[in-house]
Design a protein around this motif. Structure first.
Motif, PDB file in Angstrom:
ATOM      1  N   VAL A  62     -18.734  -1.167  28.943  1.00 52.52           N
ATOM      2  CA  VAL A  62     -19.852  -0.825  29.830  1.00 52.52           C
ATOM      3  C   VAL A  62     -20.691   0.287  29.213  1.00 52.52           C
ATOM      4  O   VAL A  62     -21.925   0.224  29.174  1.00 52.52           O
ATOM      5  N   ALA A 111     -19.909  -7.709  32.602  1.00 57.22           N
ATOM      6  CA  ALA A 111     -20.177  -6.308  32.219  1.00 57.22           C
ATOM      7  C   ALA A 111     -21.667  -6.107  31.988  1.00 57.22           C
ATOM      8  O   ALA A 111     -22.256  -5.095  32.406  1.00 57.22           O
ATOM      9  N   ALA A 157     -22.302  -1.886  47.041  1.00 54.85           N
ATOM     10  CA  ALA A 157     -23.525  -1.798  46.222  1.00 54.85           C
ATOM     11  C   ALA A 157     -24.616  -0.977  46.897  1.00 54.85           C
ATOM     12  O   ALA A 157     -25.461  -0.387  46.233  1.00 54.85           O
ATOM     13  N   ARG A 212     -28.426 -11.171  30.795  1.00 52.15           N
ATOM     14  CA  ARG A 212     -27.067 -10.781  30.380  1.00 52.15           C
ATOM     15  C   ARG A 212     -26.810 -11.145  28.924  1.00 52.15           C
ATOM     16  O   ARG A 212     -26.309 -10.336  28.149  1.00 52.15           O
ATOM     17  N   GLU A 232     -19.396 -10.627  42.798  1.00 50.73           N
ATOM     18  CA  GLU A 232     -19.161 -10.299  41.387  1.00 50.73           C
ATOM     19  C   GLU A 232     -18.857  -8.809  41.215  1.00 50.73           C
ATOM     20  O   GLU A 232     -18.034  -8.423  40.381  1.00 50.73           O
ATOM     21  N   THR A 233     -19.533  -7.987  42.022  1.00 47.42           N
ATOM     22  CA  THR A 233     -19.293  -6.544  41.937  1.00 47.42           C
ATOM     23  C   THR A 233     -17.847  -6.224  42.305  1.00 47.42           C
ATOM     24  O   THR A 233     -17.168  -5.458  41.621  1.00 47.42           O
ATOM     25  N   LEU A 273     -25.360  -7.948  39.528  1.00 38.35           N
ATOM     26  CA  LEU A 273     -24.183  -8.638  40.067  1.00 38.35           C
ATOM     27  C   LEU A 273     -24.350  -8.898  41.563  1.00 38.35           C
ATOM     28  O   LEU A 273     -24.913  -8.081  42.290  1.00 38.35           O
ATOM     29  N   TYR A 295     -23.339  -6.025  35.230  1.00 37.49           N
ATOM     30  CA  TYR A 295     -23.068  -4.750  35.899  1.00 37.49           C
ATOM     31  C   TYR A 295     -24.039  -3.675  35.393  1.00 37.49           C
ATOM     32  O   TYR A 295     -24.640  -2.932  36.184  1.00 37.49           O
ATOM     33  N   HIS A 322     -26.846   0.784  37.740  1.00 41.58           N
ATOM     34  CA  HIS A 322     -25.715   1.465  38.346  1.00 41.58           C
ATOM     35  C   HIS A 322     -25.377   2.812  37.743  1.00 41.58           C
ATOM     36  O   HIS A 322     -24.792   3.650  38.387  1.00 41.58           O
ATOM     37  N   PHE A 353     -15.676  -7.356  39.524  1.00 37.29           N
ATOM     38  CA  PHE A 353     -15.794  -6.536  38.318  1.00 37.29           C
ATOM     39  C   PHE A 353     -15.119  -5.180  38.510  1.00 37.29           C
ATOM     40  O   PHE A 353     -14.493  -4.664  37.592  1.00 37.29           O
ATOM     41  N   GLN A 354     -15.245  -4.632  39.705  1.00 38.82           N
ATOM     42  CA  GLN A 354     -14.588  -3.337  39.927  1.00 38.82           C
ATOM     43  C   GLN A 354     -13.070  -3.489  39.853  1.00 38.82           C
ATOM     44  O   GLN A 354     -12.376  -2.587  39.395  1.00 38.82           O
TER      45      GLN A 354
END
Lengths: 288, 186
Positions: free
Chosen positions: A44, A14, A189, B168, A26-27, A22, A17, B100, A30-31
């Protein structure tokens, strides 16, 4: 990724992200987790809030006392001449260096007006920041006018007038898009994705604009405005010469374009919106 | 007028009252300038950008109070403009690390909006002191200068995986500490 992730591993994903670091694998993972674990969205959001607090950790640095009056004077000057083209303030000292003049200023430019918000150009021996109007023909590729602008506008308008709707395919989630595109390879991405709260993703379409191949995602804003977001692949020699991170154009009919690029793609958002709002959307897509 | 809300001040500014701009500058000028000087490092550029941010607030009318605090709007705008300028100055166009989500609305309805700027500064500074030096450095390079983690890895001479791990874990630690400090405050 085949074994279940520990809570700590999920937290680190997270964080990655939110930090935008990521990998594509990993993306994807994670999604998937975001779908499975609704509470993860709260995590998040909390991490985004944490990141947004960073500036409060900076040392107190007071600008010079004269800056306040300088800003108020500049604001006053704008109020007193509301019809003038808004020019950002000149830097107190020349602080940028540009290597060349990408476009020649035109005083007779009609049609599209290109607003180069932060571009700093070397004009003669002077370096200055300017926001001025350019003819689209002065957006060039290797010295020749870049034809992509006209193609972008045409494509956007044609999509709005398409009796079957503006999209080739409807999607509910961005990760469905790569599989629905024909021929054009991309990753989730790299897509020009607008955060959910800023626009509803209606769907996507394959695009062929001149020699440029790519996709168009169509969004509907809360105000019912329709926005086209493009991701195009061009050969390096076909890239228009963007000397500013973002270039914004406004057409007399109200249609605006914001262009930017990364190492691989040229991106654009096109909509019947003022420049400032389009730039906000472009920043949101870039995630900055 | 001391307790006038930011939203009310912005509305007055948009009606042409320059005094409102002065009050907004007094509230947030230091915060905006702080981000600008951190990223751009030159006083003249930082002042130029600070002026641009406040004039942009006046001109564009893109701030929407219901979508988040003015502080958040200004910090997000300033940061993105700093990175924009750094990229424009870069001799080689570098891919900016993706963030993002827009951060313009993240504090729309959180406890943090109800504490003062001074309190925020105090707890964030304290929370940052609990991070390891490398964690903080990586977060700052990434946040204020928009450097990709690959660039940071090269700059620091460590593997990319290490940079990711520092960033992270640093962010997670910051969050944990802020939560604790917010609890203490309430």
């Amino acid at each position: 990724m085949s074994e279940p992730l520990s809570p700590q591993e999920i937290r680190e994903l997270a964080a990655g992200y939110v930090l935008g670091d990521l990998t594509s694998a990993e993306t994807e993972a994670f999604q998937g987790l975001l779908h499975e674990l609704p509470a993860l969205k709260v995590e998040v959001t909390a991490l985004q809030e944490t990141l947004a607090m960073m500036p409060y950790g900076l040392d107190d640095v007071e600008p010079e006392g004269g800056l306040r009056s300088q800003i108020l004077s500049a604001a006053k000057a704008e109020f007193s001449s509301p019809t003038s083209v808004s020019l950002p303030p000149q830097p107190s000292t020349p602080t940028f260096k540009r290597s060349r003049l990408p476009w020649i200023m035109s005083t007779t430019a009609a049609g599209l007006a290109l607003v180069c918000g932060l571009a700093t150009l070397r004009l003669g021996n002077q370096v200055r920041t300017l926001q001025a109007q350019y003819s689209p023909s002065e957006l060039t590729v290797a010295g020749d006018p870049w034809s992509g602008l006209r193609n972008l506008l045409q494509d956007h308008h044609q999509s709005l007038q398409n009796p079957d709707g503006p999209v080739d395919f409807v999607v509910s989630q961005p990760d469905e898009i790569p599989d629905l595109l024909q021929g054009f390879q991309t990753t989730v991405a790299a897509l020009p994705l607008l955060p959910d709260h800023q626009g509803k993703l209606l769907g996507g379409s394959n695009c062929q604009l001149g020699d440029a191949e790519g996709l168009r995602l169509t969004y509907q804003l809360e105000t019912d405005q329709t926005v086209s977001a493009y991701q195009l692949v061009l050969a390096e020699e076909e890239f228009p010469e963007l000397q500013s991170a973002h270039l914004s154009l406004q057409q007399p009919d109200g249609t605006g374009i914001v262009l930017w690029r990364d190492e691989n793609y040229l991106y654009a958002v096109v909509a019947e919106l003022p420049t400032a709002e389009l730039q906000t959307l472009a920043y949101a897509i870039e995630g900055i | 007028m001391e307790h006038e809300t930011d939203g009310s001040l912005v509305a007055r500014l948009w009606e042409g009252e320059l005094s409102a701009l002065g009050i907004l500058y007094d509230r947030y000028g230091s915060l905006v300038y702080g981000i600008a000087i951190k990223g751009l490092r030159r006083v003249a550029e930082a002042e130029d950008l600070t002026q641009e941010i406040f004039l942009s607030l006046m001109r564009t009318r893109s701030y929407q109070p219901h979508r988040g605090s003015l502080a958040s709007y200004l910090t997000t705008l300033t940061r993105s403009r700093v990175i924009d300028r750094l990229r424009a100055q870069s001799t080689q166009y570098k891919y900016l690390n993706q963030w993002h989500q827009s951060q313009t609305v993240v504090d729309a309805d959180t406890p943090m909006q109800h504490i003062t700027q001074q309190e925020k500064r105090a707890i964030v500074r304290e929370a940052l002191t609990t991070l390891k030096a490398q964690q903080r450095e990586v977060l700052e390079l990434s946040y204020y200068e928009g450097q990709s983690q690959r660039d940071i890895a090269e700059r620091l001479g460590v593997p990319l995986g290490t940079v990711k791990s520092w960033a992270r874990r640093g962010l997670l630690q910051l969050r944990k500490q802020l939560d604790l400090l917010k609890e203490d405050l309430s």
